[in-house]
Design a protein around this motif. Sequence first.
Motif, mmCIF file in Angstrom:
data_model
loop_
_atom_site.group_PDB
_atom_site.id
_atom_site.type_symbol
_atom_site.label_atom_id
_atom_site.label_comp_id
_atom_site.label_asym_id
_atom_site.label_seq_id
_atom_site.Cartn_x
_atom_site.Cartn_y
_atom_site.Cartn_z
ATOM 1 N N GLY A 274 -5.597 -5.988 -7.758
ATOM 2 C CA GLY A 274 -5.511 -5.220 -6.518
ATOM 3 C C GLY A 274 -4.880 -3.846 -6.631
ATOM 4 N N ARG B 261 -5.636 -0.208 -1.618
ATOM 5 C CA ARG B 261 -4.771 -0.734 -2.674
ATOM 6 C C ARG B 261 -3.721 0.293 -3.082
ATOM 7 N NH1 ARG B 261 -9.719 -2.097 -6.443
ATOM 8 N NH2 ARG B 261 -10.420 -0.243 -5.356
ATOM 9 N N GLY C 6 -1.360 -6.314 -5.847
ATOM 10 C CA GLY C 6 -1.390 -5.172 -4.948
ATOM 11 C C GLY C 6 -1.957 -5.541 -3.596
ATOM 12 N N ASP C 7 -1.463 -4.896 -2.584
ATOM 13 C CA ASP C 7 -1.920 -5.093 -1.209
ATOM 14 C C ASP C 7 -3.387 -4.685 -1.093
ATOM 15 O OD1 ASP C 7 -1.498 -5.824 1.406
ATOM 16 O OD2 ASP C 7 -0.425 -4.005 1.974
ATOM 17 N N GLY C 8 -4.052 -5.156 -0.064
ATOM 18 C CA GLY C 8 -5.410 -4.701 0.221
ATOM 19 C C GLY C 8 -6.502 -5.653 -0.194
ATOM 20 N N ASN D 229 -9.442 -4.303 -9.659
ATOM 21 C CA ASN D 229 -8.737 -3.056 -9.948
ATOM 22 C C ASN D 229 -9.732 -1.915 -10.144
ATOM 23 O OD1 ASN D 229 -5.928 -4.169 -10.338
ATOM 24 N ND2 ASN D 229 -7.028 -5.332 -11.895
ATOM 25 N N GLU E 144 0.828 -1.213 0.000
ATOM 26 C CA GLU E 144 0.000 0.000 0.000
ATOM 27 C C GLU E 144 0.860 1.260 0.000
ATOM 28 O OE1 GLU E 144 -2.608 2.062 3.458
ATOM 29 O OE2 GLU E 144 -2.915 -0.076 3.167
#
Length: 188
Positions: free
Chosen positions: A111, A89, A64-66, A143, A42
Amino acid sequence: NVFHVDNTADVAYGNGRVETPFTTLLDAENASADDDIIFVHEGDRTTRGMDRGIVLKDGQLLLGDGVRHIIPIQNGQNFILCNDLDGDRPRITNVGGNDVVTLANRNTVRGFVILANGTAANGISGNAFPAGPPITDGIIEDNFISGAILNGVALNTIAGDWTFARNEIRDNGFDGINIIDACDPTST
């Protein structure tokens, strides 16, 4: 191999490991090879260090994180990545005018907040025309894509199986998802 990116990390020690992540997407792109995972934390929720886009190699996962990540491994089994599932994200862009994410074969992009900001041609792009064989098998999930000059997702000359799920694509110049020359009659 997993390469970590976090724009809040110490730039002096970044080598892509979880303890010492890279601070830019470009560093991860340059260090990675086919079939590697690039995991973007993030960070500070800005595009600092994440503003030159990324060109993926065959088989790479850009995560991606989150959000939750289930990664297929050997013998039909899956690995659930341990990460923060708070929905925050990482944000990526490309201020250079090219696409934010450029696909190769068998890529996953999951993400991210992809902010083209009226400077990037497409949010996510895969284009094999006119020189190469079709780009095959992609997953684009979870996304948020906005602000591309052309399309949120632009695919030209593709084959194989593609998954689009839980994306929010808006405020792009033309289409949310634009597919030209899907040339495999057995594709799903």
